[in-house]
Design a protein around this motif. Sequence first.
Motif, PDB file in Angstrom:
ATOM      1  N   ASP A 573       0.830  -1.212   0.000  1.00  0.00           N
ATOM      2  CA  ASP A 573       0.000   0.000   0.000  1.00  0.00           C
ATOM      3  C   ASP A 573       0.865   1.262   0.000  1.00  0.00           C
ATOM      4  OD1 ASP A 573      -2.291  -1.486  -0.022  1.00  0.00           O
ATOM      5  OD2 ASP A 573      -2.762  -1.226   2.104  1.00  0.00           O
ATOM      6  N   LEU A 574       1.911   1.236   0.806  1.00  0.00           N
ATOM      7  CA  LEU A 574       2.795   2.405   0.878  1.00  0.00           C
ATOM      8  C   LEU A 574       3.585   2.577  -0.418  1.00  0.00           C
ATOM      9  CD1 LEU A 574       4.048   2.109   4.570  1.00  0.00           C
ATOM     10  CD2 LEU A 574       2.445   3.786   3.629  1.00  0.00           C
ATOM     11  N   HIS A 575       3.946   1.454  -1.043  1.00  0.00           N
ATOM     12  CA  HIS A 575       4.630   1.549  -2.337  1.00  0.00           C
ATOM     13  C   HIS A 575       3.699   2.170  -3.376  1.00  0.00           C
ATOM     14  CE1 HIS A 575       6.518   0.207  -6.130  1.00  0.00           C
ATOM     15  NE2 HIS A 575       7.629   0.365  -5.446  1.00  0.00           N
ATOM     16  N   ALA A 576       2.411   1.779  -3.338  1.00  0.00           N
ATOM     17  CA  ALA A 576       1.432   2.376  -4.245  1.00  0.00           C
ATOM     18  C   ALA A 576       1.271   3.870  -3.950  1.00  0.00           C
ATOM     19  CB  ALA A 576       0.084   1.652  -4.104  1.00  0.00           C
ATOM     20  N   GLU A 577       1.312   4.220  -2.667  1.00  0.00           N
ATOM     21  CA  GLU A 577       1.244   5.629  -2.262  1.00  0.00           C
ATOM     22  C   GLU A 577       2.427   6.404  -2.840  1.00  0.00           C
ATOM     23  OE1 GLU A 577      -0.558   8.692   0.148  1.00  0.00           O
ATOM     24  OE2 GLU A 577      -1.104   6.599   0.397  1.00  0.00           O
ATOM     25  N   TYR A 578       3.587   5.775  -2.793  1.00  0.00           N
ATOM     26  CA  TYR A 578       4.802   6.390  -3.341  1.00  0.00           C
ATOM     27  C   TYR A 578       4.657   6.607  -4.848  1.00  0.00           C
ATOM     28  CZ  TYR A 578       9.700   6.723  -4.812  1.00  0.00           C
ATOM     29  OH  TYR A 578      10.881   7.113  -5.381  1.00  0.00           O
ATOM     30  N   GLN A 579       4.131   5.601  -5.556  1.00  0.00           N
ATOM     31  CA  GLN A 579       3.956   5.735  -7.002  1.00  0.00           C
ATOM     32  C   GLN A 579       2.952   6.838  -7.325  1.00  0.00           C
ATOM     33  OE1 GLN A 579       5.852   4.290  -9.249  1.00  0.00           O
ATOM     34  NE2 GLN A 579       6.950   3.181  -7.646  1.00  0.00           N
ATOM     35  N   ARG A 580       1.913   6.958  -6.497  1.00  0.00           N
ATOM     36  CA  ARG A 580       0.944   8.040  -6.712  1.00  0.00           C
ATOM     37  C   ARG A 580       1.612   9.407  -6.535  1.00  0.00           C
ATOM     38  NH1 ARG A 580      -2.599   4.346  -4.100  1.00  0.00           N
ATOM     39  NH2 ARG A 580      -2.168   5.234  -2.046  1.00  0.00           N
ATOM     40  N   TYR A 581       2.530   9.477  -5.567  1.00  0.00           N
ATOM     41  CA  TYR A 581       3.249  10.726  -5.342  1.00  0.00           C
ATOM     42  C   TYR A 581       4.094  11.082  -6.559  1.00  0.00           C
ATOM     43  CZ  TYR A 581       6.651  14.028  -3.474  1.00  0.00           C
ATOM     44  OH  TYR A 581       7.442  15.126  -3.281  1.00  0.00           O
ATOM     45  N   ILE A 582       4.758  10.082  -7.141  1.00  0.00           N
ATOM     46  CA  ILE A 582       5.594  10.311  -8.320  1.00  0.00           C
ATOM     47  C   ILE A 582       4.735  10.794  -9.489  1.00  0.00           C
ATOM     48  CG2 ILE A 582       7.064   9.187 -10.051  1.00  0.00           C
ATOM     49  CD1 ILE A 582       8.460   9.612  -7.393  1.00  0.00           C
ATOM     50  N   VAL A 583       3.599  10.121  -9.692  1.00  0.00           N
ATOM     51  CA  VAL A 583       2.692  10.534 -10.772  1.00  0.00           C
ATOM     52  C   VAL A 583       2.236  11.973 -10.557  1.00  0.00           C
ATOM     53  CG1 VAL A 583       0.405  10.143 -11.778  1.00  0.00           C
ATOM     54  CG2 VAL A 583       1.915   8.205 -11.327  1.00  0.00           C
ATOM     55  N   ASP A 584       1.880  12.303  -9.317  1.00  0.00           N
ATOM     56  CA  ASP A 584       1.422  13.649  -8.997  1.00  0.00           C
ATOM     57  C   ASP A 584       2.535  14.675  -9.214  1.00  0.00           C
ATOM     58  OD1 ASP A 584      -0.747  15.314  -7.889  1.00  0.00           O
ATOM     59  OD2 ASP A 584       0.689  15.678  -6.272  1.00  0.00           O
ATOM     60  N   LEU A 585       3.764  14.294  -8.891  1.00  0.00           N
ATOM     61  CA  LEU A 585       4.913  15.180  -9.050  1.00  0.00           C
ATOM     62  C   LEU A 585       5.136  15.526 -10.519  1.00  0.00           C
ATOM     63  CD1 LEU A 585       7.345  16.505  -7.525  1.00  0.00           C
ATOM     64  CD2 LEU A 585       8.616  14.401  -7.965  1.00  0.00           C
ATOM     65  N   PHE A 586       4.873  14.559 -11.399  1.00  0.00           N
ATOM     66  CA  PHE A 586       5.168  14.742 -12.823  1.00  0.00           C
ATOM     67  C   PHE A 586       3.955  15.207 -13.639  1.00  0.00           C
ATOM     68  CE2 PHE A 586       8.905  12.431 -11.704  1.00  0.00           C
ATOM     69  CZ  PHE A 586       9.843  12.694 -12.694  1.00  0.00           C
TER      70      PHE A 586
END
Length: 751
Positions: A573-586
């Motif tokens: 779940d936290l890894h998915a949260e991290y990926q969402r953060y990356i998507v949001d950043l870009f």
Amino acid sequence: MNPIEIIHNPFIVETQFLINGQPPAEGCKLSSYKESRLQVWVEKLFDELSQLFNGDNNFDVTFRGVESDYLDVVEAAKVAAAKGMRVDMHFIEADPAEERLTRIRELMEEAKQHPEFQHFIRDNAEVSQSFEEAFNKDFDVYVVATMSSGKSTLINAMLGQDLLPAANEATTATIARITDNASMGQRFTARRVTNDHSVAESSDNVSLEVLQAWNSLSDTMRIDIEGKIQSIQERDSVRLVLTDTPGPNNSQDEKHQLKTMSFIQDSQRNPLILYVLNASQLGTNDDKNLLGLVAETMRKGGKQSKDRFIFVINKMDVFDPEKGEDLPSVLARVKKYLVENGIFNPLIYPVSANLTRLIRKPHDQHSRRERGDFSTMAEMFSEVPSMNLLKYMPITDRVKRNLQEKKLSDLMLSSGLPAVEAMIDEYIDKYNFPHRVKRAYDAMIKAIEVGLNETQLIEQLDQDEKTLAHINEEIQALEYRQEKGFDTQAYKDKIAREGKALPRGTEDELATLENSTGKYLRTVSVRFTGSVEPRIAEMRVKEVEEELQFQYRKLINAYETVFITSQQIIRDDLHAEYQRYIVDLFKDCQHLKLPILDSLQKTAGDISFNLTVKSHEVQTKKVKVGSYEVSDSTWYNPFSWGSTRTVYKYGEEKSVDLEKLWRERATRIDTDFARLVVAARNEIDNGKTLLIDQFMAFMGREFETKFNELMDSLKEKMTDRNVRKQALEEARELQAWINQFKAKLDKTLAV
């Protein structure tokens, strides 16, 4: 005949079915098996084919894969034949798993030596951990038994010398772990590990007497022994670890009992269990509880859940066919006993461990009694055909071939134990090697993906100056957004608003455990109805007390398993949260729709973070370490209720009201189980909190550093033509090497 072709790759867990040369339709049941291990579906295969062909039960099956999997299909075909089907089998053999593991190890060494690629392995915690597990040579075999089964005699027979104390009483009071080391000849070293995990004593050449003394010390947690286990095939890539477990009825320490039960309940690693039964003495309460746990575990999985339990029926030498003691009838009685305890189609292996031990023990070291015992057994097993125990065993053709290659004497084969030892080798080949190969392959593929992402990112810097200028503007915008950082406080506030609910899957598992406990306690209460003599009441209370204690320990281990699985769910779940953060950043950085930005996003997403709750930080063990008073019992015996005194109070009365007896204790028992539930939930929740804290720490510190390093490296390459030119050359060269390396890796695992 209906032509069926099955191509099964156990290393990447992939199956191709061809029916009349064509793959089955997507909706076909066989299609759902394409990414499942063969042992999950093989027992259902021919029934599915029968339905697919509308009852036309004539099949011509060609199997391409490894031999151990083929033999499972053959066994399923035999069952199908017994139902009236006709199955012709053909085999195209693939290279065995051990060879492939060796090749992957060589490829890994090649990758680690590459000056550029090595950091994709070294710097990624997930990849490194997977490699470590894949190439960990230790393979666990646990020997489990109740009292007087001859368990220690069996282990001594496997060792080839009398090392562990053996007698017709409870001798194993602690856990003894024996690690194979072929280089040590006849010598065994040992260490006594105490409850605080420190080494209290050690010996470079340990004896039976020393182990007996250590075993009797109350602070001994475990005895670690190392030496040559004679009976198991020597392999470069496997090191057998044979663990002698204390029976649940004779442990000095409650934690030892819990450990023994946890070996059985471990459906994650699926260790091999040798369950030793006394052929002449079946039916103790301890067996009933333990076998119930085994049956429950076996029902949870496919064929592997059954294969990992080998039921060793020891002391077959006590029967004499000349006195009318028919061995097939004895084994039928054992099978019936196991079936009555919920274990269907058990793998039963009759042995005389004592005969094997005496054959392997130098004859000049036999005592006078041993000389007599050996003479009697050797004569009976050699002269009475029905005493050839090998012929009663469910062994594969491959195991038979391996036994023949060992060139053992007929007497040794008749003793039965060599076949059990060969089955251990079979299990390693069938399950352990393919699992390790897949783990290593997956780790290597992950490293390759990270490497290709990075090289493709650099390769896309081959642009004109105008485009590079636009890319630089986008990178500056990215840096500006990143400077705002991961808002740790905002994340904490979000958690506070949304609550710290456990993952849905974890909640479902906890609910299942709680429901099963409530259901079990209700079934216990049914046994407390009516009035009985005080003697019967005393027996009933004692019986239920033992069952409740067993259920309590089983629940503790089940909660530990939930803790482990919940950790993985939360990490995901936290890894998915991290990926969402990356998507949001870009997301605001795609004005030019340049491929380089996609590659940059992938590379940022590959930044490794390793979320792990260390054992010293949170342990589910805490649910059983505390101390509180329940009536006059301690934490490890919450069901003793002062039962003996209570029953004796009715000693002069004619009857005991069982319903009243239970009612007075039911609330206390419910409370004990409820306390365990609360404690377990707290530990699982604490584990989640620690993982979240680690995630926030990573986002607050490590990610910023790694992301800035990536940006600085890109900017340098864009502003300095010479640096960019050299980086492009190196990236293309590395990319070509990675592609060639991946081709070799895929070829290694091809069937």
